[in-house]
Design a protein around this motif. Structure first.
Motif, PDB file in Angstrom:
ATOM      1  N   LEU A   1       0.848  -1.197   0.000  1.00  0.00           N
ATOM      2  CA  LEU A   1       0.000   0.000   0.000  1.00  0.00           C
ATOM      3  C   LEU A   1       0.884   1.247   0.000  1.00  0.00           C
ATOM      4  O   LEU A   1       1.999   1.223   0.532  1.00  0.00           O
ATOM      5  N   PRO A   2       0.404   2.350  -0.587  1.00  0.00           N
ATOM      6  CA  PRO A   2       1.203   3.588  -0.611  1.00  0.00           C
ATOM      7  C   PRO A   2       1.335   4.209   0.775  1.00  0.00           C
ATOM      8  O   PRO A   2       0.669   3.769   1.715  1.00  0.00           O
ATOM      9  N   LYS A   3       2.151   5.248   0.843  1.00  0.00           N
ATOM     10  CA  LYS A   3       2.271   5.992   2.115  1.00  0.00           C
ATOM     11  C   LYS A   3       1.201   7.085   2.119  1.00  0.00           C
ATOM     12  O   LYS A   3       1.416   8.184   1.643  1.00  0.00           O
ATOM     13  N   PHE A   4       0.036   6.750   2.644  1.00  0.00           N
ATOM     14  CA  PHE A   4      -1.087   7.703   2.644  1.00  0.00           C
ATOM     15  C   PHE A   4      -0.786   8.914   3.525  1.00  0.00           C
ATOM     16  O   PHE A   4      -0.058   8.772   4.505  1.00  0.00           O
ATOM     17  N   PRO A   5      -1.341  10.106   3.176  1.00  0.00           N
ATOM     18  CA  PRO A   5      -2.218  10.396   2.041  1.00  0.00           C
ATOM     19  C   PRO A   5      -1.417  10.608   0.745  1.00  0.00           C
ATOM     20  O   PRO A   5      -0.297  11.111   0.798  1.00  0.00           O
ATOM     21  N   VAL A   6      -2.034  10.208  -0.386  1.00  0.00           N
ATOM     22  CA  VAL A   6      -1.393  10.436  -1.686  1.00  0.00           C
ATOM     23  C   VAL A   6      -2.390  11.150  -2.613  1.00  0.00           C
ATOM     24  O   VAL A   6      -3.590  11.117  -2.367  1.00  0.00           O
ATOM     25  N   LEU A   7      -1.865  11.778  -3.655  1.00  0.00           N
ATOM     26  CA  LEU A   7      -2.732  12.391  -4.667  1.00  0.00           C
ATOM     27  C   LEU A   7      -2.698  11.525  -5.917  1.00  0.00           C
ATOM     28  O   LEU A   7      -1.615  11.114  -6.353  1.00  0.00           O
ATOM     29  N   VAL A   8      -3.881  11.251  -6.471  1.00  0.00           N
ATOM     30  CA  VAL A   8      -3.961  10.383  -7.652  1.00  0.00           C
ATOM     31  C   VAL A   8      -4.645  11.109  -8.805  1.00  0.00           C
ATOM     32  O   VAL A   8      -5.768  11.595  -8.650  1.00  0.00           O
ATOM     33  N   LEU A   9      -3.979  11.158  -9.941  1.00  0.00           N
ATOM     34  CA  LEU A   9      -4.601  11.651 -11.171  1.00  0.00           C
ATOM     35  C   LEU A   9      -5.112  10.421 -11.918  1.00  0.00           C
ATOM     36  O   LEU A   9      -4.328   9.552 -12.283  1.00  0.00           O
ATOM     37  N   THR A  10      -6.445  10.319 -12.096  1.00  0.00           N
ATOM     38  CA  THR A  10      -7.001   9.213 -12.883  1.00  0.00           C
ATOM     39  C   THR A  10      -7.435   9.798 -14.220  1.00  0.00           C
ATOM     40  O   THR A  10      -8.294  10.681 -14.256  1.00  0.00           O
ATOM     41  N   VAL A  11      -6.836   9.319 -15.287  1.00  0.00           N
ATOM     42  CA  VAL A  11      -7.132   9.927 -16.593  1.00  0.00           C
ATOM     43  C   VAL A  11      -7.292   8.864 -17.670  1.00  0.00           C
ATOM     44  O   VAL A  11      -6.370   8.133 -17.998  1.00  0.00           O
ATOM     45  N   SER A  12      -8.546   8.786 -18.180  1.00  0.00           N
ATOM     46  CA  SER A  12      -8.916   7.766 -19.158  1.00  0.00           C
ATOM     47  C   SER A  12      -9.772   8.396 -20.240  1.00  0.00           C
ATOM     48  O   SER A  12      -9.825   9.617 -20.356  1.00  0.00           O
TER      49      SER A  12
ATOM     50  N   GLY B   1     -13.046   7.991 -20.184  1.00  0.00           N
ATOM     51  CA  GLY B   1     -14.317   8.332 -19.549  1.00  0.00           C
ATOM     52  C   GLY B   1     -14.203   9.164 -18.282  1.00  0.00           C
ATOM     53  O   GLY B   1     -15.216   9.613 -17.753  1.00  0.00           O
ATOM     54  N   HIS B   2     -13.019   9.342 -17.737  1.00  0.00           N
ATOM     55  CA  HIS B   2     -12.889  10.124 -16.509  1.00  0.00           C
ATOM     56  C   HIS B   2     -11.542  10.824 -16.453  1.00  0.00           C
ATOM     57  O   HIS B   2     -10.558  10.361 -17.050  1.00  0.00           O
ATOM     58  N   ASN B   3     -11.503  11.943 -15.739  1.00  0.00           N
ATOM     59  CA  ASN B   3     -10.286  12.754 -15.639  1.00  0.00           C
ATOM     60  C   ASN B   3     -10.372  13.533 -14.324  1.00  0.00           C
ATOM     61  O   ASN B   3     -10.916  14.619 -14.272  1.00  0.00           O
ATOM     62  N   ASP B   4      -9.879  12.916 -13.253  1.00  0.00           N
ATOM     63  CA  ASP B   4     -10.058  13.485 -11.923  1.00  0.00           C
ATOM     64  C   ASP B   4      -8.748  13.505 -11.146  1.00  0.00           C
ATOM     65  O   ASP B   4      -7.817  12.775 -11.474  1.00  0.00           O
ATOM     66  N   ILE B   5      -8.734  14.327 -10.076  1.00  0.00           N
ATOM     67  CA  ILE B   5      -7.649  14.234  -9.096  1.00  0.00           C
ATOM     68  C   ILE B   5      -8.294  13.881  -7.755  1.00  0.00           C
ATOM     69  O   ILE B   5      -9.280  14.508  -7.341  1.00  0.00           O
ATOM     70  N   TYR B   6      -7.768  12.840  -7.118  1.00  0.00           N
ATOM     71  CA  TYR B   6      -8.279  12.389  -5.817  1.00  0.00           C
ATOM     72  C   TYR B   6      -7.224  12.548  -4.745  1.00  0.00           C
ATOM     73  O   TYR B   6      -6.037  12.299  -4.988  1.00  0.00           O
ATOM     74  N   LEU B   7      -7.702  12.938  -3.567  1.00  0.00           N
ATOM     75  CA  LEU B   7      -6.868  12.879  -2.373  1.00  0.00           C
ATOM     76  C   LEU B   7      -7.230  11.539  -1.721  1.00  0.00           C
ATOM     77  O   LEU B   7      -8.335  11.362  -1.215  1.00  0.00           O
ATOM     78  N   TRP B   8      -6.291  10.589  -1.816  1.00  0.00           N
ATOM     79  CA  TRP B   8      -6.524   9.222  -1.300  1.00  0.00           C
ATOM     80  C   TRP B   8      -5.963   9.199   0.120  1.00  0.00           C
ATOM     81  O   TRP B   8      -4.749   9.229   0.322  1.00  0.00           O
ATOM     82  N   LYS B   9      -6.877   9.188   1.098  1.00  0.00           N
ATOM     83  CA  LYS B   9      -6.471   9.429   2.491  1.00  0.00           C
ATOM     84  C   LYS B   9      -6.044   8.157   3.223  1.00  0.00           C
ATOM     85  O   LYS B   9      -5.134   8.172   4.036  1.00  0.00           O
ATOM     86  N   ASN B  10      -6.763   7.072   2.981  1.00  0.00           N
ATOM     87  CA  ASN B  10      -6.392   5.763   3.539  1.00  0.00           C
ATOM     88  C   ASN B  10      -6.994   4.731   2.590  1.00  0.00           C
ATOM     89  O   ASN B  10      -7.748   5.112   1.691  1.00  0.00           O
ATOM     90  N   PRO B  11      -6.688   3.426   2.759  1.00  0.00           N
ATOM     91  CA  PRO B  11      -7.127   2.475   1.727  1.00  0.00           C
ATOM     92  C   PRO B  11      -8.588   2.614   1.313  1.00  0.00           C
ATOM     93  O   PRO B  11      -8.932   2.451   0.147  1.00  0.00           O
ATOM     94  N   MET B  12      -9.469   2.944   2.284  1.00  0.00           N
ATOM     95  CA  MET B  12     -10.901   2.949   1.986  1.00  0.00           C
ATOM     96  C   MET B  12     -11.501   4.339   1.775  1.00  0.00           C
ATOM     97  O   MET B  12     -12.683   4.465   1.540  1.00  0.00           O
ATOM     98  N   GLU B  13     -10.693   5.380   1.892  1.00  0.00           N
ATOM     99  CA  GLU B  13     -11.280   6.721   1.864  1.00  0.00           C
ATOM    100  C   GLU B  13     -10.558   7.624   0.862  1.00  0.00           C
ATOM    101  O   GLU B  13      -9.331   7.783   0.937  1.00  0.00           O
ATOM    102  N   TYR B  14     -11.322   8.197  -0.050  1.00  0.00           N
ATOM    103  CA  TYR B  14     -10.725   9.120  -1.019  1.00  0.00           C
ATOM    104  C   TYR B  14     -11.719  10.224  -1.372  1.00  0.00           C
ATOM    105  O   TYR B  14     -12.927  10.020  -1.336  1.00  0.00           O
ATOM    106  N   GLU B  15     -11.170  11.401  -1.675  1.00  0.00           N
ATOM    107  CA  GLU B  15     -12.017  12.570  -1.935  1.00  0.00           C
ATOM    108  C   GLU B  15     -11.616  13.191  -3.262  1.00  0.00           C
ATOM    109  O   GLU B  15     -10.422  13.428  -3.508  1.00  0.00           O
ATOM    110  N   LYS B  16     -12.610  13.479  -4.100  1.00  0.00           N
ATOM    111  CA  LYS B  16     -12.310  14.094  -5.403  1.00  0.00           C
ATOM    112  C   LYS B  16     -12.052  15.578  -5.195  1.00  0.00           C
ATOM    113  O   LYS B  16     -12.874  16.271  -4.611  1.00  0.00           O
ATOM    114  N   ILE B  17     -10.900  16.067  -5.685  1.00  0.00           N
ATOM    115  CA  ILE B  17     -10.616  17.501  -5.504  1.00  0.00           C
ATOM    116  C   ILE B  17     -10.606  18.250  -6.839  1.00  0.00           C
ATOM    117  O   ILE B  17     -10.521  19.473  -6.859  1.00  0.00           O
ATOM    118  N   GLY B  18     -10.661  17.503  -7.942  1.00  0.00           N
ATOM    119  CA  GLY B  18     -10.702  18.159  -9.250  1.00  0.00           C
ATOM    120  C   GLY B  18     -11.268  17.196 -10.280  1.00  0.00           C
ATOM    121  O   GLY B  18     -11.152  15.976 -10.131  1.00  0.00           O
TER     122      GLY B  18
END
Ligand code: KG4
Ligand code: ZN
Length: 321
Positions: free
Chosen positions: A128-139, A141-158
């Protein structure tokens, strides 16, 4: 072992992922050849193909596996093309019912995030990563930035206000007369091109939020091509130069937003995932900038983990299980 199924678009994929996120099998059947003939994914055709391919894909994934070793079945349940999704969901639920295993619903984008925790190469073993991490998901159908706080919790910030980066690649590729999916084709053409010859906008790059917009870039590409055609300067070299400029414009916007979010939130680890993370320009620039800034980074270990695949759903399944 988690048995995973992913059928959200035009890929029908299944995988076996063990505890510790090791991928034992990742089988991908694609109907993108059909999408190439139709100039893009036609939902009804993708759903029909999923129905035709799912049995063969599952047979290949499970056939020598002892059911006692499979602890749960993880399936992409949203978002995606309804007909394709239903094929995977029904197959997964039926197997779960017959074999009396838990059924784990997985959000497709969370699956993409987990593409950066799975591994198959023992030299690139991941935890597992060293939380919190920032993830850019870009495909596509989607193009977001998430603040991934712990394995089960993430928040979309863009997010994107219109097209996703992958969709922009696909539509621009079509304007340049390339096939589907456009990203890999455009990227190949860009290798022969130079950036800056036909300058294109970097939409929203100066704005302080973490949102994206790529529709204006598409329009600018259309006008650029039309002008070159009208002045009879639309040569093979011009096409390659435009392709290179498109790749740079999309890549620079994506990275600029990700790095400004990193500074704002004071995060020390960045991830990129999703189909566009297969792009070599983006991969190289991302690694270079993270190394310069001395921050941790992840990008899918294999290109097959960038685009839609069952293994990432297996990784998500392990976390949720
Ligand atoms: O993750 P994915 O398989 O499906 C969605 O969830 O949308 O991503 C597919 C997208 C397509 O738009 C495709 O053109 C893009 O990823 N893509 C690329 C590359 N490989 C795939 N874009 C740029 N460069 C690539 N090498
Ligand atoms: Zn995807």
């Amino acid at each position: 072992m988690i048995l995973a199924i992913e059928t959200s678009c035009d890929e029908v994929s299944g995988a076996l992922v063990s505890e510790g996120f090791k991928v034992h099998k990742n089988v991908i059947y694609s109907s993108s050849q059909k999408a190439n003939e139709t100039g893009g994914v036609v939902p009804e055709l993708a759903a029909r193909s999923a129905g035709e391919m799912i049995e063969y894909m599952l047979t290949e994934v499970i056939h020598t596996q002892d059911w006692d070793t499979i602890k749960a079945i993880a399936v992409t349940t949203q978002p995606g093309l309804k007909g394709s999704l239903l094929t995977g969901i029904e197959a997964g639920k039926t197997l779960a019912w017959i074999q009396q295993k838990p059924f784990i619903p997985v959000h497709h984008v969370f699956g993409h995030m987990c593409a950066n925790i799975i591994w198959s190469d023992p030299h690139k073993k991941r935890t597992l990563p060293k939380f919190p991490v920032l993830v850019l998901t870009v495909s596509g159908g989607h193009n977001d930035i998430y603040l991934w706080k712990n394995p089960m919790e993430y928040e979309k910030i863009g997010t994107t206000k219109d097209d996703a980066g992958g969709e922009c690649f696909d539509k621009c590729a079509r304007m340049l007369g390339l096939g589907y999916p456009g990203g890999p084709a455009l990227s190949l053409l860009a290798e022969k091109g130079r950036s800056g010859v036909y300058p294109l906008p970097r939409p929203l790059i100066k704005r302080s939020d973490y949102d994206f917009s790529f529709s204006g870039l598409k329009t600018a590409v259309l006008y650029c091509i039309n002008d070159l055609k009208a002045s009879k300067k639309y040569t093979d070299q011009a096409r390659a130069d435009i392709a290179c400029e498109i790749e740079h414009a999309i890549g620079e916007v994506l990275l600029s937003k990700l790095f400004s979010a990193q500074e704002h939130f004071g995060i020390n680890e960045l991830h990129i995932t999703g189909g566009v993370s297969a792009n070599q320009f983006l991969r190289t620039e991302f690694k270079k900038r993270c190394t310069q800034k001395q921050i941790l980074f992840r990008i899918p270990e294999k290109i097959e983990y960038c685009t839609d695949n069952g293994a990432m759903i297996g990784g998500a399944g392990q976390i949720l299980f």
